[in-house]
Design an enzyme around this catalytic site. Structure first.
Site, PDB file in Angstrom:
ATOM      1  N   ASP A 145      30.666  47.762  26.332  1.00 15.63           N
ATOM      2  CA  ASP A 145      30.738  46.393  26.829  1.00 15.63           C
ATOM      3  C   ASP A 145      29.999  45.422  25.915  1.00 15.63           C
ATOM      4  OD1 ASP A 145      31.576  44.442  28.609  1.00 15.63           O
ATOM      5  OD2 ASP A 145      29.763  44.583  29.819  1.00 15.63           O
ATOM      6  N   CYS A 199      47.510  50.547  44.571  1.00 16.41           N
ATOM      7  CA  CYS A 199      47.030  49.576  45.552  1.00 16.41           C
ATOM      8  C   CYS A 199      47.996  49.426  46.726  1.00 16.41           C
ATOM      9  CB  CYS A 199      46.825  48.212  44.888  1.00 16.41           C
ATOM     10  SG  CYS A 199      45.364  48.117  43.834  1.00 16.41           S
ATOM     11  N   CYS A 202      47.972  46.876  50.179  1.00 18.69           N
ATOM     12  CA  CYS A 202      46.609  46.470  50.547  1.00 18.69           C
ATOM     13  C   CYS A 202      46.213  45.168  49.841  1.00 18.69           C
ATOM     14  CB  CYS A 202      45.623  47.583  50.188  1.00 18.69           C
ATOM     15  SG  CYS A 202      43.904  47.198  50.585  1.00 18.69           S
ATOM     16  N   CYS A 225      34.567  32.442  40.743  1.00 17.44           N
ATOM     17  CA  CYS A 225      34.005  33.763  41.048  1.00 17.44           C
ATOM     18  C   CYS A 225      32.481  33.690  41.148  1.00 17.44           C
ATOM     19  CB  CYS A 225      34.421  34.754  39.969  1.00 17.44           C
ATOM     20  SG  CYS A 225      33.705  36.394  40.155  1.00 17.44           S
ATOM     21  N   CYS A 259      37.236  48.014  49.061  1.00 17.43           N
ATOM     22  CA  CYS A 259      38.347  48.842  48.592  1.00 17.43           C
ATOM     23  C   CYS A 259      38.399  50.176  49.348  1.00 17.43           C
ATOM     24  CB  CYS A 259      38.212  49.114  47.097  1.00 17.43           C
ATOM     25  SG  CYS A 259      39.544  50.134  46.425  1.00 17.43           S
TER      26      CYS A 259
END
Length: 382
Positions: A145, A199, A202, A225, A259
């Site tokens: 990252d 997914c 959902c 966000c 989730c």
């Protein structure tokens, strides 16, 4: 001493380097190791360009500056023929949403409650990269990252998981709680199959977002966000987002936490990624009193240190205002005279929500006329 093997630069060793690496990766604390090709994410460049052209990256200019390299690992390093993707779990032991009911605490995102994962993972990745280099004779590069590399699309192409509707990676084994690292290799390793999207219908991650940061499934507007606003954004947080931020002072886990795939995630195994007490949703009353030296001492070697004292205290003042608890006034009032305009502005906002109308009027009369920053002065007149 290394086991002998026949190697030809750019070709797969005959002794099964992938199986060997997978075992060693597991020993080092990684959940999964998979391989993909550097040309496997051609679609990601188009999605990135749409994101950037619409301005959804906000003030993160570094994303646009490196867009070409970000879209294709071969632009970053032309010699790359394989991408080895590794995932390490940071699954929290408790549901991050529970702390929303404790307004006097400052919620820290689950990933940031630990030592900096860059420091934890990099040494392990370098060890694995060294094994690849010695066993193949081909050059390698390690990334955690810290370079323009699209880890999530690469992880999906490698079969670690898929990018969910919240744009984060989801794994059948670890849910949404994964740190990713990458090793680029000039060796031609056998690629794994990509993971399909699971997914279905959902939409929990989209529905739970407090600031409506998802314009559509699989699309994120970073400007809305909470993770971006509390960590990356350096300015005065717009008023429309302050109440939705609640007591989240560093990041937001809402879309991750809901989730359904998280039910399969085991608790993180890496000891160095254990939650640190000083980062585990600390009391706002403590954080509001931190000067720069105390902040640096408390948050050294953590993700929060990079954001800096002024922005974190700014976030804590928003949380204090949302708490509506007058016990925080003794910590908020001194910040009306803080050296940072960023802090002063949010101190005004919090003070007006916590103090009596008379006290607010008196403080405004004392400070508004002498306030040198127009953004701070504006907060007194809202």
């Amino acid at each position: 001493m290394e086991h002998s093997c026949e190697t030809i630069a750019g070709h797969q060793p005959r002794n099964g380097i992938k199986a060997f690496l997978a075992v060693r990766a597991r020993e080092l604390g990684f959940e999964t190791m998979r391989v993909t090709r550097p040309d496997a994410i051609s679609h990601a460049g188009d999605r990135l360009r749409f994101f950037l052209d619409d301005g959804r990256h906000g003030t993160m200019a570094w994303m646009e500056a490196n867009a070409d390299r970000r879209a294709d690992p071969r632009v970053l390093w032309p010699e790359a023929r394989s991408v080895i993707m590794l995932a390490m779990s940071y699954t929290p032991e408790t549901n991050p949403l529970d702390a929303l009911g404790e307004p006097l605490k400052g919620i820290v995102s689950a990933y940031a409650k630990r030592s900096d994962y860059h420091d934890v993972m990099k040494g392990k990745l370098k060890e694995l990269a060294g094994l690849v280099e010695r066993r193949t004779g081909a050059a390698v590069k390690v990334f955690v990252d810290t370079a323009p590399l699209m880890e999530k699309p690469l992880a999906q192409a490698a079969g670690i998981g898929w990018q969910g509707k919240h744009t984060n990676l989801v794994s059948r084994d670890s849910g949404s709680w994964l740190f990713l690292g990458a090793i680029l290799s000039a060796a031609n390793l056998e690629a794994d199959e990509a993971e399909p999207d699971r997914c279905g219908s959902c939409s929990r991650c989209l529905d739970v977002c407090p600031t409506k940061a998802f314009p559509a499934p699989y699309q994120l507007d970073a400007r809305r966000c909470i993770a971006y606003l509390t960590i990356e954004y350096k300015g005065h947080i717009p008023e429309e987002f302050r109440e939705p931020i609640g007591n989240r002072i560093f990041g937001c886990d809402d879309c991750l936490a809901v989730c359904p795939w998280n039910k399969f995630a085991g608790v993180a195994r890496e000891a160095r990624l254990s939650v640190r007490a000083e980062l585990d949703d600390p009391p706002l009353a403590e954080l509001l009193t931190l000067d720069d030296a105390a902040f640096r001492a408390r948050f050294r070697n953590t993700p929060m240190k990079r954001t800096g004292r002024d922005r974190v205290v700014r976030n804590c003042l928003i949380a204090a205002g949302n708490a509506r608890d007058a016990s925080l006034l003794p910590m908020v009032e001194p910040l009306l005279a803080d050296t940072s305009p960023l802090v002063r502005a949010m101190a005004v906002w919090a003070y007006r929500r916590l103090a009596s109308p008379g006290a607010v009027a008196d403080a405004r009369a004392r400070r508004e006329a002498s306030e040198p920053d127009p953004d701070v002065a504006k907060e007194w007149t809202q």
